[in-house]
Scaffold this active site. Structure first.
Site, short mmCIF file in Angstrom:
data_model
loop_
_atom_site.label_atom_id
_atom_site.label_comp_id
_atom_site.label_asym_id
_atom_site.label_seq_id
_atom_site.Cartn_x
_atom_site.Cartn_y
_atom_site.Cartn_z
N PRO A 386 0.82 -1.21 0.00
CA PRO A 386 0.00 0.00 0.00
C PRO A 386 0.85 1.27 0.00
CG PRO A 386 -0.24 -1.25 2.06
CD PRO A 386 0.60 -2.06 1.16
N PRO A 387 0.24 2.42 -0.25
CA PRO A 387 1.00 3.67 -0.28
C PRO A 387 1.64 3.98 1.07
CG PRO A 387 -1.22 4.00 -1.13
CD PRO A 387 -1.17 2.62 -0.57
N GLY A 388 2.79 4.60 1.02
CA GLY A 388 3.41 5.11 2.23
C GLY A 388 4.08 4.07 3.11
N GLY A 390 6.95 2.73 2.27
CA GLY A 390 8.39 2.88 2.09
C GLY A 390 8.96 2.21 0.86
N SER A 703 -14.89 -13.86 0.66
CA SER A 703 -14.49 -13.73 2.06
C SER A 703 -15.47 -12.86 2.85
CB SER A 703 -13.09 -13.17 2.18
OG SER A 703 -13.09 -11.81 1.92
N LYS A 746 -5.76 -7.97 6.73
CA LYS A 746 -7.08 -7.80 7.34
C LYS A 746 -6.96 -7.61 8.85
CE LYS A 746 -9.60 -10.34 3.80
NZ LYS A 746 -10.22 -11.61 3.43
#
Ligand SMILES: Nc1ncnc2c1ncn2[C@@H]1O[C@H](COP(=O)(O)OP(=O)(O)O)[C@@H](O)[C@H]1O
Ligand SMILES: [Mg+2]
Length: 818
Positions: A386-388, A390, A703, A746
């Protein structure tokens, strides 16, 4: 429509008489702090609108513009050109400028006499200002580039052809436009470029040009330019008729002579001409020293001869010169590499990033293989997450750890193969593709090249598939002979270290994915974020706002509150942004003399950052029966989602709305069948409505089964689901709970959202070891074998009793709607 006089108008010094510093004054001053990646140096234009694809001379005089141009030339950064609203105004604030402009390059920089500086600028792409930033001796703004896809449709094509014809007609009618221009227009193949070029040629008011610049949609832009051009052609026809009669004596040749004279004047003013011989000498030396392979050198020498013969001044010679400059400036030589020192590399990785133990180890293994076999064909690392979290900064860190130069190529929204591989030289405004440009910026062909957001690569369209070009870049069998369309000669990329990043694996084209070794970065726990903030983000934001460490005390409780109440993300990007906001407010206080030291605790955040953004959402949403908190895997880590069920009188239908894939629809059907079975109600006079909000990916469909079942069960039982429980799991028609993927993401999402208990399929128990211990300790896990286990934990009580006792209430509740 007066092309040359317009150019001369632009050439007349806009700030004549005002003093400007000497051209190297900027360098004598303190070092200029680096610009954020999405920021542009801004040069305001008093009375010119620059269009993409257009090269134009301008004269600047304002000290801030001169500083801007120098910094741009020095750092080879692109510059944003914005039209000012009032050409008379000298001291500008952001409000004095139009916020849509053109980003481009300063191609030439000539110091003129009397403090005026002449630039030749080349427009490249439209942009929109997001915000102006302070802290530089010139204007700087964060911008978003407006990418205009070169779409085609019969409507656009028709307008394009019409505009072309009209433009050629207009050019022929014009008394003082070079005849070659008609030929140039004839060869244009891009509607956007044509529209911009014609708009540039028409003698419109700057405001009108600005309006065209701001018309992003190509169809509308073609219409607008066509309209304006139509008017102009009519006027021209009339005036030509009159002119033919009254000015017969005006000799064609004389006119041409005047034009050429004007052109020479302009070139003189720009410091061109006269120096050609010296310039060619210089170019020759540069070519000889560039260390080109023999065949490339031969080719360059031949082209140089051609340039020499061509003489100065023509459009072609300037294009050829630019080409040769590109060739001579590329890093053909492979500098000797010092061997990789693994312990040093480890140290650098640790310095730059907290935690990420597994990932660092994987990187070191990779480097070890490279060390043992430097020319071997190692796979390309691809950081996925995901973003951010690193990904990009790990790439930078690897470059630092191996002592290599770093460059980044943003692939997001690359639709056209030519963006990667360049345009042919015959194309107006052609340039090499992003890969070669990055190599030139890096000044090294043995550096680290980060292919950022490779999953956002646009699908191949009209102009060829960009992923096939990338494939060639990454293929060790082919990349020693990479051919950029603009360069037209081979360039050896095989010694480059390529690293890719992506949010999502799924959208990376298959053949590309096969080339890469994927390393997943799932996101951080609250503890990890706290550490990252303490060790890195706070320091960085202090520095960015000119604060000293002792001036601001940000307590751990405050950081935790920012993490919990103001951000909900897998990475630390928003966290850093919010910490930045805190620092800015502290800097204001200190600068305003209100305080010498600013202490920020959790309780102070409300005043600085506003109300909490993620407050008590859980309790609010799940207060009524019929809502269950599901866990979803999303491209940006994991997230919670509220699955809602309601009922209305009807005929036993199941209504599904929201973001549902086919799989999810099936599982909703299964959930309903089960819920009916347990409640013993055939629901013949009721329609049930299940809503799944946006955020879950269709792939992840099954799910949500348990959550859908619980939402329905809770609705039918008339009892709410516990607000601190979240769940994931597939269900079978017999009520068994089946395993799912993405457990780690999750679980972390549940923790972030303030969940206390997570219900997971029993068969996923083994996946729990992927979840960091710190997160595991904070949560209670309930392992589900059947949906009854889920009812017991999340609604409470035995399923059988639950429904029989509440049956009565249930029908009463249904009556509300009748
Ligand atoms: N483990 C970490 N330690 C220190 N800083 C980190 C860590 N993870 C992320 N960051 C910082 O967070 C910011 C965002 O990271 P970035 O590399 O841009 O994320 P991504 O490319 O994954 O979207 C950067 O300033 C980065 O240095
Ligand atoms: Mg990134």
């Amino acid at each position: 429509m007066n092309f040359w006089s317009t150019m001369q108008e632009m050439l007349s010094p806009d700030d004549a008489g005002k003093s400007a510093p000497a051209p190297d004054a900027g360098r004598a001053g303190p070092a200029i702090k680096p610009l954020p990646e999405d920021a542009l140096i801004i040069i305001p234009l008093r009375n010119a609108v620059l269009f993409p694809g257009i090269m134009s001379p301008v004269t600047i005089g304002r000290p801030s513009s001169v500083a801007a141009a120098q910094e741009a030339a020095r750092s080879e950064r692109r510059v944003g050109f914005l039209l000012q609203r009032d050409p008379q105004k000298n001291d500008l604030t952001p409000d004095d400028l139009h916020w849509v402009g053109t980003a481009g390059q300063v191609v030439r920089y000539i110091t003129g006499t009397e403090g005026a500086h002449h630039l030749v600028i080349q427009g490249q792409s439209r942009f929109r200002v997001l915000e102006f930033l302070n802290g530089w001796p010139f204007m700087v703004a964060r911008v978003s580039l407006v990418e205009i896809a070169e779409e085609t449709s019969p409507e656009i094509e028709a307008r394009f052809i019409q505009l072309k014809e009209r433009a050629i007609e207009a050019i022929q009618l014009l008394p003082n436009v070079p005849a070659e221009l008609a030929g140039v227009v004839q060869t244009l193949s891009a509607p956007t470029l044509l529209a911009d070029m014609v708009a540039n040629l028409l003698d419109l008011k700057n405001e009108e040009k600005q309006e065209i610049l701001e018309t992003f949609a190509i169809k509308q832009r073609l219409d607008r330019v066509l309209g304006l051009l139509g008017e102009r052609v009519e006027v021209l026809r009339l005036s030509k008729e009159i002119g033919d009669k009254t000015r017969k004596e005006f000799d064609e040749r004389q006119r041409e002579h005047v034009l050429r004279e004007q052109m020479r004047q302009i070139q003189k003013e720009l410091g061109e001409g006269g120096e050609t011989a010296a310039e060619i000498e210089e170019l020759k030396a540069a070519i000889d020293e560039a260390g080109m392979p023999e065949d490339v050198h031969k080719h360059a020498a031949k082209e140089l001869k051609r340039l020499q013969r061509m003489g100065e001044g023509s459009a072609e010679s300037s294009m050829l010169r630019t080409y040769l400059e590109w060739l001579s400036e590329l890093p053909w030589k492979a500098e000797p590499r010092k061997p990789i020192d693994l312990s040093e590399a480890r140290q650098v990785l640790d310095e730059d990033h907290y935690s990420l133990e597994k990932i660092k180890r994987r990187i070191l293994e990779y480097l070890a293989v490279r060390k043992l076999n430097p020319d071997g064909k190692s796979p390309i690392l691809c950081f996925v997450g995901p973003p951010g979290v690193g990904k990009t900064s790990l790439g930078q860190s690897i470059a630092r750890a191996t002592g290599r130069k770093f460059q980044r190529v943003a692939l997001g929204g690359t639709h056209d193969e030519a963006e990667i591989r360049g345009h042919r030289r015959t194309y107006i405004g052609a340039l090499p593709g992003t890969i070669i440009q990055a190599i030139k910026r890096a000044e090294s062909r043995t550096g680290v090249l980060l292919l950022d957001e490779i999953d956002k690569l646009g699908a191949g369209g009209f102009h060829g598939d960009p992923s096939s070009a990338l494939l060639e870049v990454l293929d060790p069998e082919q990349n020693s002979k990479f051919r950029d369309n603009y360069l037209g000669v081979d360039f050896d990329l095989s010694k480059m270290l390529f690293i890719a990043t992506a949010n999502l694996l799924d959208t990376i084209p298959g053949p590309l994915r096969d080339r890469m070794e994927v390393i997943q970065l799932p996101g951080y726990t609250e503890e990890e974020k706290l550490e990252i903030a303490r060790r890195y983000l706070v320091k960085r934001q202090l520095e960015a706002n000119g604060l000293k460490e002792e001036q601001v005390i940000l307590t751990d409780a405050a950081v935790r509150a920012i993490i919990g109440d103001y951000t909900r993300e897998a990475g630390v990007r928003n966290l850093e942004r919010e910490i930045g906001a805190v620092m800015r407010s502290a800097a204001m206080k200190i600068a305003g003399g209100q305080a010498a030291i600013v202490n920020v605790d959790a309780a102070d955040l409300h005043a600085i950052l506003g109300p909490r953004k993620f407050e008590d959402e859980l309790a609010l949403r799940t207060a009524l029966p019929g809502v269950a908190t599901g866990l979803a895997w999303t491209p940006v880590g994991g997230d919670i989602l509220f699955i809602e069920a309601t009922k209305v009188p009807g005929s036993g239908k199941l209504i599904l709305t929201g973001q549902l894939g086919d799989v999810m629809k099936e599982s909703a059907q299964a959930a309903l069948t089960l819920a009916k079975m347990y409640s013993g109600d055939s629901l013949e006079k009721t329609d049930l409505h299940v809503h799944v909000p946006a955020g879950a990916t269709p792939k992840d469909g099954p799910s949500a089964g348990v959550a859908m079942f619980l939402a329905l069960a809770s609705l039918l039982a008339g009892k709410p689901v516990r607000s601190d429980v979240a769940m994931t799991g597939e269900i079978s028609l017999r009520g068994l709970v089946l395993p799912i993927g993405g457990v780690k993401e999750k679980v972390l999402a549940a923790l972030r959202a303030g969940i206390k208990t997570v219900m997971l399929p029993r068969r996923n128990q083994k996946d729990l070891e992927d979840v960091p211990a710190a997160a595991r300790e904070k949560l209670e896990f309930v392992w589900l074998e059947t949906v009854e286990d889920a009812v017991r934990c999340a609604i409470g009580g035995e399923p059988a009793q639950l429904f029989s006792r509440d049956k009565q209430e249930d029908t009463q509740a249904g009556r509300v709607f009748q």
